[in-house]
Design a protein around this motif. Structure first.
Motif, mmCIF file in Angstrom:
data_model
loop_
_atom_site.group_PDB
_atom_site.id
_atom_site.type_symbol
_atom_site.label_atom_id
_atom_site.label_comp_id
_atom_site.label_asym_id
_atom_site.label_seq_id
_atom_site.Cartn_x
_atom_site.Cartn_y
_atom_site.Cartn_z
ATOM 1 N N THR A 112 0.825 -1.204 0.000
ATOM 2 C CA THR A 112 0.000 0.000 0.000
ATOM 3 C C THR A 112 0.859 1.252 0.000
ATOM 4 O OG1 THR A 112 -1.841 -1.086 1.128
ATOM 5 C CG2 THR A 112 -1.701 1.310 1.325
ATOM 6 N N GLU A 113 1.841 1.301 0.869
ATOM 7 C CA GLU A 113 2.626 2.533 1.021
ATOM 8 C C GLU A 113 3.491 2.816 -0.205
ATOM 9 O OE1 GLU A 113 4.457 3.149 4.790
ATOM 10 O OE2 GLU A 113 2.716 2.398 5.911
ATOM 11 N N VAL A 116 1.187 4.353 -2.871
ATOM 12 C CA VAL A 116 0.906 5.760 -2.577
ATOM 13 C C VAL A 116 2.082 6.630 -3.003
ATOM 14 C CG1 VAL A 116 0.554 7.441 -0.722
ATOM 15 C CG2 VAL A 116 -0.701 5.271 -0.687
ATOM 16 N N ASP A 120 2.475 9.244 -6.369
ATOM 17 C CA ASP A 120 2.808 10.658 -6.156
ATOM 18 C C ASP A 120 4.012 11.054 -7.014
ATOM 19 O OD1 ASP A 120 0.748 11.203 -4.412
ATOM 20 O OD2 ASP A 120 1.982 11.192 -2.595
ATOM 21 N N SER A 134 -1.428 12.428 -2.670
ATOM 22 C CA SER A 134 -1.982 11.718 -1.516
ATOM 23 C C SER A 134 -1.977 12.547 -0.243
ATOM 24 C CB SER A 134 -1.182 10.433 -1.283
ATOM 25 O OG SER A 134 0.169 10.748 -0.949
ATOM 26 N N GLY A 139 -5.474 11.393 -4.431
ATOM 27 C CA GLY A 139 -4.466 10.348 -4.451
ATOM 28 C C GLY A 139 -4.609 9.458 -5.661
ATOM 29 N N TRP A 310 -5.861 8.777 -10.860
ATOM 30 C CA TRP A 310 -5.800 9.751 -9.774
ATOM 31 C C TRP A 310 -7.161 10.406 -9.606
ATOM 32 C CZ3 TRP A 310 -1.728 9.454 -13.314
ATOM 33 C CH2 TRP A 310 -0.448 9.173 -12.785
ATOM 34 N N ARG A 314 -10.777 11.277 -2.817
ATOM 35 C CA ARG A 314 -10.808 9.813 -2.657
ATOM 36 C C ARG A 314 -12.040 9.347 -1.894
ATOM 37 N NH1 ARG A 314 -6.093 11.398 0.212
ATOM 38 N NH2 ARG A 314 -6.297 11.372 2.492
ATOM 39 N N VAL A 339 -4.507 3.813 4.155
ATOM 40 C CA VAL A 339 -5.261 3.630 2.911
ATOM 41 C C VAL A 339 -5.563 2.152 2.750
ATOM 42 C CG1 VAL A 339 -5.122 3.714 0.394
ATOM 43 C CG2 VAL A 339 -4.275 5.642 1.753
ATOM 44 N N TYR A 341 -6.826 0.028 -0.255
ATOM 45 C CA TYR A 341 -7.138 0.154 -1.681
ATOM 46 C C TYR A 341 -8.308 -0.720 -2.128
ATOM 47 C CZ TYR A 341 -3.287 3.244 -3.042
ATOM 48 O OH TYR A 341 -2.461 4.334 -3.220
ATOM 49 N N TRP A 344 -11.101 1.341 -3.316
ATOM 50 C CA TRP A 344 -10.871 2.225 -4.470
ATOM 51 C C TRP A 344 -11.053 1.467 -5.786
ATOM 52 C CZ3 TRP A 344 -6.931 6.685 -4.083
ATOM 53 C CH2 TRP A 344 -6.809 7.145 -2.766
#
Length: 483
Positions: A112-113, A116, A120, A134, A139, A310, A314, A339, A341, A344
């Protein structure tokens, strides 16, 4: 399979893939097999006992590869590219080896990180507005394809409007795009329950180079409002499939904002080019959009699948797509510290796709990626010049990126004959196995599309492709008709 067996067989597979790329020019680009060919070559049922890895590789070579259309061939000029690269492949290999199912932060925090962070990074390379980063309310998220990307934002827009106007207003919601928009929008509308008669695919023509006219859009919106309907979604395209037309984003965005419509930008193919300063202006107006999508797996050296979306808000995605069953609850998610996902996207499960994009950005760097894009555009310019020098052909639409739209001119000045002539030319060219092209129809004209975009393509391949086209055209015209 223990670690040493994995090492041994993985080495053999890497050797097989390396040899494939080394010899890729020897294969017919477009598979020449007939439907049902493989059933005749493989057993009716799976084996009861393990077979040798070498036997499997031999069958791939003898039975599978003949049925493969070689998207990574330097002589592939059809559709849009689907880039592979060493960095992308290695990232995909690592993702497959780790084999995580990273639907929420707790299932693998790094997945996840990293996603992100790397999205970016890419947003900054494209000079997207800070609203898409983000650190604010927006994000990025990696979807499988642009079809998934447009579906999730359409659902978010739909639900936002249903909350405002009531659940019974679904039949009044209207979506807009040009008639050059990708068919994925139509499918998204079908899935989302938007009535077919409320999907406005507005006419374009050569007077705007097949871009959507703001005047036509405004007229359609005004007419729908007067009829008691609710405009809710507009999709603009940067690089349409047929001719890489670019819709006027700023003007369309103003109309969308003036009517409180969700504005989505589909830059699936051409978004990659916008990392180059000289092409960035094609997404000027992105600041007016609610969502923006590009496919890193098309023209950004990142193996399929990796479609980057993007959004500025969000929470709109999360409100539409979130589920919270007991068996997925955890401290980090419940505390809104991370977050997840899964909220999303459409599916729950997701692969560690950010690894390959991260490796592409690190192992190539911005300068090399820019040079890569520019080289393909230069090769396309070269092909365009070759076509222009032959009076038997014409360029049908302006070349904006690395797609050239052209056709053979009918000696009889007959549109139907001309369409059949180009249809026959395409069949003849693709049947040689030397190159692979695709077609489209613009203003009733059947035309050929020549896209430069595979990593191995050089100018010599463009020259060889032109020779095939030239020679096959000569044969067709020499027969005096398109039989």
């Amino acid at each position: 399979m223990d670690a040493e067996q994995l090492r041994e067989n993985a080495h053999k597979m890497v050797d097989f893939i390396a040899d494939y790329y080394k010899n890729i020019e020897s294969f017919p680009v477009l598979s020449q097999v007939q439907p049902g060919y493989l059933r005749k070559l493989l057993p009716d049922s799976a084996p009861n006992h393990p077979e040798q890895f070498e036997d499997v590789l031999n069958d791939i070579q003898a039975k599978i590869l003949p049925g493969v259309t070689h998207w990574q061939s330097p002589d592939y000029f059809a559709y849009f590219p689907s880039n592979s690269s060493t960095a992308g492949f290695l990232g995909e290999m690592l993702s497959a080896g780790l084999n995580i199912v990273g639907f929420s932060w707790v299932t693998s925090p790094a997945a996840t990180e990293l996603e992100v962070i790397v999205l970016d990074w890419l947003a900054k390379l494209l000079k997207l507005p800070e609203d898409f980063l983000s650190l604010g309310q927006g994000g990025g998220v990696i979807q499988g394809t642009a079809s998934e990307a447009v579906l999730v934002v359409l659902l978010a827009a739909r639900d936002k409007f249903l909350r405002r106007y009531g659940k019974n207003s679904l039949a009044k919601l209207v979506a807009y795009a040009s008639n050059q928009a990708h068919a994925s929008l139509q499918k998204a509308c079908q899935i989302a329950g938007i009535h077919a008669e409320n999907c406005r695919f507005l006419e374009t023509d050569s007077s705007t180079n097949y871009a959507l006219s703001p005047d036509i859009l405004q007229e359609a919106i005004s007419k729908d409002i007067a009829a008691g309907l609710i405009p809710f979604f507009l999709s603009a395209t940067v690089g349409t499939t047929s001719s890489t037309a670019v819709d006027p984003l700023f003007e369309l965005g103003k109309i969308a904002k003036g009517n409180n419509i969700w504005f989505h930008i589909d830059a699936a193919y051409a978004g990659s080019a916008c990392i180059c300063p000289e092409y960035r202006h094609y997404i000027d107006g992105v600041e007016t959009a609610d969502s923006f999508n590009m496919n890193a797996h098309k023209w950004f050296l990142t193996n399929f699948d990796c479609s980057v979306l993007w959004v500025k808000d969000r929470s709109a995605l999360i409100q539409s797509l979130s589920t919270n069953p007991e068996y997925l609850r955890n401290k980090a998610s419940q505390g809104n510290m991370v977050v997840d996902y899964k909220d999303w996207q459409i599916p729950l499960g997701r692969r560690f796709r950010s690894l390959k994009l991260w490796m592409v950005l690190r192992l190539y760097g911005l300068e090399n990626l820019q040079c890569y894009i520019r080289s393909h555009i230069e090769y396309a310019k070269h092909f365009e010049e070759l076509v222009s020098l032959d009076q038997r052909f014409e360029i049908v639409a302006p070349r904006t990126f690395s797609l050239v739209c052209f056709r053979l001119i009918s000696p009889h000045n007959d549109d139907d004959f001309c369409n059949k002539l180009n249809h026959d030319l395409l069949d003849a060219v693709n049947s040689t196995g030397k190159i692979f092209l695709s077609h489209t129809v613009l203003s009733g004209k059947y035309i050929l599309r020549f896209v430069v975009g595979t990593p191995l393509t050089e100018e010599r391949h463009v020259n060889a492709a032109w020779k095939v086209l030239h020679d096959e055209a000569t044969k067709l015209l020499g027969r005096g008709s398109a039989n």
